[in-house]
Design a protein around this motif. Sequence first.
Motif: not given
Length: 129
Positions: A25-34, A58-62, A115-125
């Motif tokens: 619907g109105d939400l878009a969510l990414t899995a963890g992105c490294t 993450g932004l490319d996926a969104l 070797d991963h130091l950071v992982e991010v998740e994004l949520e968009a409306y």
Amino acid sequence: MTVTRLGSGGPWESLYGYCRVVRAGDLALTAGCTSTVDGVVTHVGDAAAQTAQALRIGLDALAEVGAEPGDVVRTRMYVTDRTYADEVGRAHNAVFGAVRPVATMVVVAGLLDPDHLVEVELEAYLGDR
């Protein structure tokens, strides 16, 4: 409500049973992105560059489900050491400083690849789009 699920072809998606992005619907969510590109961790040892790369992924996926950076309302950042907080936060600000989504940064014991130091998740409306 329509649900769209898209994978990136990453090495863990089919193995572990998830996809890169879901629009419900109105939400878009990414899995963890490294900072993994073509199955290889990039920017080894550089938390800021890994954050920038993970946010791009993450932004490319969104974007594939119609979301833009300004649509992001929440981010989560997982870092493997608290000493990375400032550089990760600044890399986040470089992308989202004008958007100012709600954000969480958590220190974790480790991520899937050492070797991963950071992982991010994004949520968009996306509203009515």
